[in-house]
Design a protein around this motif. Sequence first.
Motif, PDB file in Angstrom:
ATOM      1  N   ARG A  39     -20.738  20.978   4.523  1.00 56.69           N
ATOM      2  CA  ARG A  39     -20.688  22.032   3.609  1.00 56.69           C
ATOM      3  C   ARG A  39     -21.175  23.368   4.028  1.00 56.69           C
ATOM      4  N   TYR A  40     -21.110  24.539   3.543  1.00 59.87           N
ATOM      5  CA  TYR A  40     -21.355  25.687   3.735  1.00 59.87           C
ATOM      6  C   TYR A  40     -22.848  25.839   4.050  1.00 59.87           C
ATOM      7  N   ASP A  41     -23.705  24.890   3.366  1.00 61.24           N
ATOM      8  CA  ASP A  41     -25.249  24.858   3.337  1.00 61.24           C
ATOM      9  C   ASP A  41     -25.576  23.888   4.236  1.00 61.24           C
ATOM     10  N   MET A  70       0.925  -0.985   0.050  1.00 61.82           N
ATOM     11  CA  MET A  70       0.056   0.015  -0.104  1.00 61.82           C
ATOM     12  C   MET A  70       0.972   1.126  -0.107  1.00 61.82           C
ATOM     13  N   THR A  71       0.520   2.065  -0.902  1.00 67.63           N
ATOM     14  CA  THR A  71       1.451   3.169  -1.077  1.00 67.63           C
ATOM     15  C   THR A  71       1.369   4.528  -0.461  1.00 67.63           C
ATOM     16  N   GLY A  72       0.316   4.643   0.345  1.00 73.18           N
ATOM     17  CA  GLY A  72      -0.155   5.769   1.097  1.00 73.18           C
ATOM     18  C   GLY A  72      -1.589   6.155   1.526  1.00 73.18           C
ATOM     19  N   LYS A  73      -1.804   6.926   2.210  1.00 72.65           N
ATOM     20  CA  LYS A  73      -3.133   7.337   2.576  1.00 72.65           C
ATOM     21  C   LYS A  73      -3.741   8.345   1.767  1.00 72.65           C
ATOM     22  N   ILE A  74      -4.907   8.631   1.735  1.00 72.96           N
ATOM     23  CA  ILE A  74      -5.763   9.502   0.899  1.00 72.96           C
ATOM     24  C   ILE A  74      -6.465  10.567   1.706  1.00 72.96           C
ATOM     25  N   LEU A  75      -6.116  11.751   1.807  1.00 67.90           N
ATOM     26  CA  LEU A  75      -6.777  12.808   2.398  1.00 67.90           C
ATOM     27  C   LEU A  75      -8.148  13.074   1.650  1.00 67.90           C
ATOM     28  N   VAL A  76      -9.303  12.996   2.300  1.00 66.28           N
ATOM     29  CA  VAL A  76     -10.423  12.992   1.653  1.00 66.28           C
ATOM     30  C   VAL A  76     -11.496  14.005   2.339  1.00 66.28           C
ATOM     31  N   SER A  77     -12.073  14.854   1.479  1.00 63.32           N
ATOM     32  CA  SER A  77     -13.267  15.955   1.707  1.00 63.32           C
ATOM     33  C   SER A  77     -14.244  15.333   2.560  1.00 63.32           C
ATOM     34  N   ALA A  78     -14.453  15.554   3.732  1.00 61.34           N
ATOM     35  CA  ALA A  78     -15.636  15.290   4.958  1.00 61.34           C
ATOM     36  C   ALA A  78     -16.854  15.077   4.120  1.00 61.34           C
ATOM     37  N   CYS A  79     -17.241  16.084   3.289  1.00 66.85           N
ATOM     38  CA  CYS A  79     -18.624  16.131   2.728  1.00 66.85           C
ATOM     39  C   CYS A  79     -18.818  14.801   1.481  1.00 66.85           C
ATOM     40  N   LEU A  80     -17.727  14.427   0.978  1.00 62.17           N
ATOM     41  CA  LEU A  80     -17.663  13.440   0.151  1.00 62.17           C
ATOM     42  C   LEU A  80     -17.966  11.993   0.777  1.00 62.17           C
ATOM     43  N   MET A  81     -17.568  12.153   2.134  1.00 57.10           N
ATOM     44  CA  MET A  81     -17.678  10.889   2.874  1.00 57.10           C
ATOM     45  C   MET A  81     -19.022  10.894   3.760  1.00 57.10           C
ATOM     46  N   GLY A  82     -19.797  11.641   3.376  1.00 57.31           N
ATOM     47  CA  GLY A  82     -21.148  11.990   3.764  1.00 57.31           C
ATOM     48  C   GLY A  82     -21.495  12.693   5.130  1.00 57.31           C
ATOM     49  N   HIS A  83     -20.343  13.408   5.589  1.00 53.64           N
ATOM     50  CA  HIS A  83     -20.600  14.276   6.411  1.00 53.64           C
ATOM     51  C   HIS A  83     -21.233  15.459   6.137  1.00 53.64           C
ATOM     52  N   ALA A  84     -22.426  16.158   7.048  1.00 50.53           N
ATOM     53  CA  ALA A  84     -22.914  17.471   6.547  1.00 50.53           C
ATOM     54  C   ALA A  84     -22.134  18.449   6.943  1.00 50.53           C
TER      55      ALA A  84
END
Length: 164
Positions: A17-19, A1-15
């Motif tokens: 976003r600004y709205d 495994m080559t490394g970890k991935i930083l991912v936007s929380a909104c893409l993971m289903g966390h509410a």
Amino acid sequence: MTGKILVSACLMGHAVRYDGRSKPLLHPAIDRWREEGRLVTICPEMSAGMVVPRPPAEIADGATGEDVLAGRASVMEITGGDVTQGFLQAAENALALARETGCRYALLIDGSPSCGSGFIYDGAFSGDRHAGHGVTAALLKQAGIEVYSDSEIDRLVERLATAD
């Protein structure tokens, strides 16, 4: 495994976003990476203390995240508030987390003045957009982290297959 991935929380289903909404990215690779423990989730804006919901913000005058990092542009709320310092702090927080956790890749929501990596909005709150990076995406790229937008997840899958 080559490394970890930083991912936007909104893409993971966390509410977060600004709205007050999320924008979950449903893709088999997300499930696999989660099981492998590769995903490191962050909402840069929330990490800098911004609330949800909050007024929409855009990089002013058609500028880019690189311009904000260089001190040539501001991030403004639709209400007229200057939130540049918050977005700079958000980017620094995301980069610090990426470094601490060994993230070599980032998967970020497109369009955001923070996470946009393919396009951002033009600063007029008109819905018009242009090619460019948000502040966090620009800082991550400058630090050598490979940044992919949510619409480029298949490219990231291919990239990781060749890196493993």
